[in-house]
Design a protein around this motif. Structure first.
Motif, short mmCIF file in Angstrom:
data_model
loop_
_atom_site.label_atom_id
_atom_site.label_comp_id
_atom_site.label_asym_id
_atom_site.label_seq_id
_atom_site.Cartn_x
_atom_site.Cartn_y
_atom_site.Cartn_z
N ASN A 109 -3.87 4.13 -8.55
CA ASN A 109 -5.13 4.84 -8.34
C ASN A 109 -4.85 6.31 -8.02
OD1 ASN A 109 -7.88 4.76 -8.48
ND2 ASN A 109 -8.20 3.86 -6.46
N LEU B 142 0.87 -1.17 0.00
CA LEU B 142 0.00 0.00 0.00
C LEU B 142 0.91 1.22 0.00
CD1 LEU B 142 -2.64 1.59 0.32
CD2 LEU B 142 -2.54 1.10 2.78
N LEU C 108 1.15 -7.50 -5.75
CA LEU C 108 0.22 -6.42 -6.07
C LEU C 108 0.75 -5.15 -5.44
CD1 LEU C 108 -2.52 -5.33 -7.14
CD2 LEU C 108 -3.52 -5.98 -4.94
N LEU D 72 -1.94 -1.30 -9.42
CA LEU D 72 -3.15 -0.48 -9.47
C LEU D 72 -2.73 0.92 -9.07
CD1 LEU D 72 -6.06 0.19 -9.79
CD2 LEU D 72 -6.58 -0.98 -7.64
N VAL E 184 -9.45 -4.94 -5.73
CA VAL E 184 -8.48 -5.69 -4.93
C VAL E 184 -9.14 -6.89 -4.25
CG1 VAL E 184 -7.07 -3.63 -4.58
CG2 VAL E 184 -8.72 -4.27 -2.84
N HIS F 47 0.80 5.08 -0.27
CA HIS F 47 -0.29 6.05 -0.22
C HIS F 47 0.10 7.35 0.46
CE1 HIS F 47 -1.87 4.93 4.04
NE2 HIS F 47 -0.69 4.39 3.89
N TYR G 170 -0.36 -1.30 -4.82
CA TYR G 170 -1.49 -0.39 -4.87
C TYR G 170 -1.04 1.01 -4.49
CZ TYR G 170 -5.92 1.88 -3.80
OH TYR G 170 -6.98 2.76 -3.76
N LEU H 14 -6.57 -5.16 1.52
CA LEU H 14 -5.19 -5.46 1.11
C LEU H 14 -4.46 -6.28 2.16
CD1 LEU H 14 -4.21 -1.95 -0.31
CD2 LEU H 14 -4.43 -4.05 -1.65
N TRP I 105 -2.42 4.87 -3.75
CA TRP I 105 -3.57 5.72 -3.44
C TRP I 105 -3.00 7.10 -3.14
CZ3 TRP I 105 -8.53 6.47 -3.88
CH2 TRP I 105 -9.25 7.22 -2.96
N ALA J 203 -11.44 0.64 -6.27
CA ALA J 203 -10.29 -0.08 -5.74
C ALA J 203 -10.73 -1.21 -4.81
CB ALA J 203 -9.37 0.87 -5.00
#
Length: 430
Positions: free
Chosen positions: A325, A222, A271, A323, A373, A224, A273, A243, A275, A369
């Motif tokens: 985002n 993650l 993965l 991803l 996910v 972010h 991600y 997640l 944000w 999202a």
């Protein structure tokens, strides 16, 4: 008497049984290529779901000029923001309607409660602009060769549930384009993102089609900006919880933490991600390029990825699905150069990159999202299937077209490999 002989291994062709081939890659039903040569464009169409021609293939030299196509693509993305995302309903007195949110299509994900005539008019105009980009700009003019090519393309795109690869030297928001209207078609069903699984490519010779052995516990990151949605107005916290469910979650909130990860040869997120906020930056007379920022508000761009991953080859386990985002993260204003963040991630090993092609509302981005996910981390389903399902889900259930604005860069066949998946496959084969 039996005796053990000394053995010295000088080669290991199996790589210690630590790598697996790509088991779930299949050819697309349709490939549409758009090759850029100077100021000219050549289009080709092929695949098992395209009619075969005797003695030739589907191809045409287009009359459209690249700059005109770029301008039309940028205008389409801009109109999605202007007509939909930033739409502001006014009362009879010309002032904001007190009975509705100030920007309903930004603040709401489920649009079923919004006035049908208003929303239908917006969707119809966006569909018209998307159709005009494809058939009025890209495939306009050019004589009989282009006319014939256009006819076959219309027939192909009018089908349903195809797996289409758009392999293009130009950035075009393919999933936001539309087919010509038919009486039975609802406006939302005309968008290519509703009709088909779509991936956008343009890279040559991707990384070898093999991946590290599936871990028992997937590694998920993650990355972010913690300042986004600090008031908990979206479902971002639920995304973070999803997640972390049955995974090894790594959290990064600063550029320094991301730099350290990218500089690690053994970085093995399955993965990644993101944000965070994204925007196009301008550097002198150079083309605009995408920049994203985490909590420390320091720019992260394509060149950073290349700098930190340059020393690592195909033996690195770096094969994440990303991803991204952040606003505009699925778009590109720099098709062939080094300013494209998604392209840099794919060049350095990412299986695919999914991101919005417009300035995406936070409420919808978090909802999208969470759905993505949750499905992806279950394993078993590909990113192409999930992206297509979500586009249809939001359009058909919520009357919301924003799912079409997410672009999948490569990765249509990407899926999360879980150790139990391979055990099941081996048992079925036996």
């Amino acid at each position: 008497m039996p005796k053990d002989l000394p053995v010295r291994v000088t080669d290991d062709p199996s790589d210690g049984f630590t790598r697996l081939p790509g088991l779930h890659v299949t050819s697309p039903d349709v490939v549409f290529t758009l090759d850029l040569g100077g100021d000219r464009l050549r289009a080709r169409l092929y695949g098992p779901r395209v009619p075969t021609l005797k003695g030739c293939e589907h191809k045409a030299e287009l009359a459209a000029r690249p700059d005109a196509v770029r301008a039309a693509a940028a205008r389409l993305c801009s109109k999605w923001n202007e007509l939909l995302v930033r739409y502001r309903p006014l009362g009879e007195d010309g002032m904001p309607d007190p009975g509705r949110p100030e920007f309903p299509y930004t603040e709401l994900t489920d649009l079923t409660g919004q006035p049908s005539d208003e929303l239908d008019a917006i969707v119809d105009e966006l569909a018209h602009i998307g159709m005009d980009l494809l058939f009025g700009v890209l495939l306009h003019g050019g004589g009989r060769e282009v006319d014939v090519f256009r006819g076959y393309l219309v027939d192909t795109l009018a089908q349903q549930d195809l797996r289409i690869r758009f392999d293009s030297d130009l950035f075009i928001p393919w999933s936001m384009l539309t087919v010509p209207p038919k009486r039975a078609d609802a406006p939302l069903h005309r968008f290519l993102g509703h009709r088909h699984q779509i991936e956008q490519t343009g890279l040559s010779y991707p990384w070898p089609d093999e991946y590290p052995a599936a871990p028992c516990t997937p590694v998920v990151s993650l990355n972010h900006d913690t300042a986004i949605d600090r008031r908990r107005l979206t479902r971002a916290a639920e995304v973070a919880a999803a997640l972390a469910r049955d995974t090894k979650l790594v959290e990064r909130t600063t550029r320094g933490e991301l730099v350290a990860a990218l500089a690690d040869r053994d970085l093995d997120d399955q993965l990644m991600y993101f944000w965070c906020h994204g925007h196009f930056a301008y550097d002198g007379g150079q083309p605009p390029y995408l920049v994203v920022k985490l909590s420390d508000d320091v720019a992260i761009d394509a060149q950073l990825v290349r700098e930190r991953r340059r020393a690592f080859g195909s033996d690195s386990p770096f094969r994440p699905f990303v991803l991204l985002n952040a606003c505009h993260a699925g778009a590109s204003h720099a098709e062939a150069d080094h300013a494209d963040l998604g392209r840099a991630l794919i060049e350095k090993g990412a299986r695919g990159v999914l991101g919005p092609q417009i300035a995406m509302p936070q409420a919808f981005a978090a909802e999208y999202a969470l759905e993505f996910v949750t499905r992806y981390l279950r394993g078993g389903r590909t990113a192409g299937e999930i992206t297509h399902d979500l586009a249809r889900h939001f359009a058909d259930t919520c009357r919301n077209p924003l799912g079409f604005a997410y672009a999948l860069r490569c990765g249509m066949d990407s899926r999360l490999e879980r150790a139990e998946d391979h055990v099941a496959s081996e048992e079925a084969a036996v």
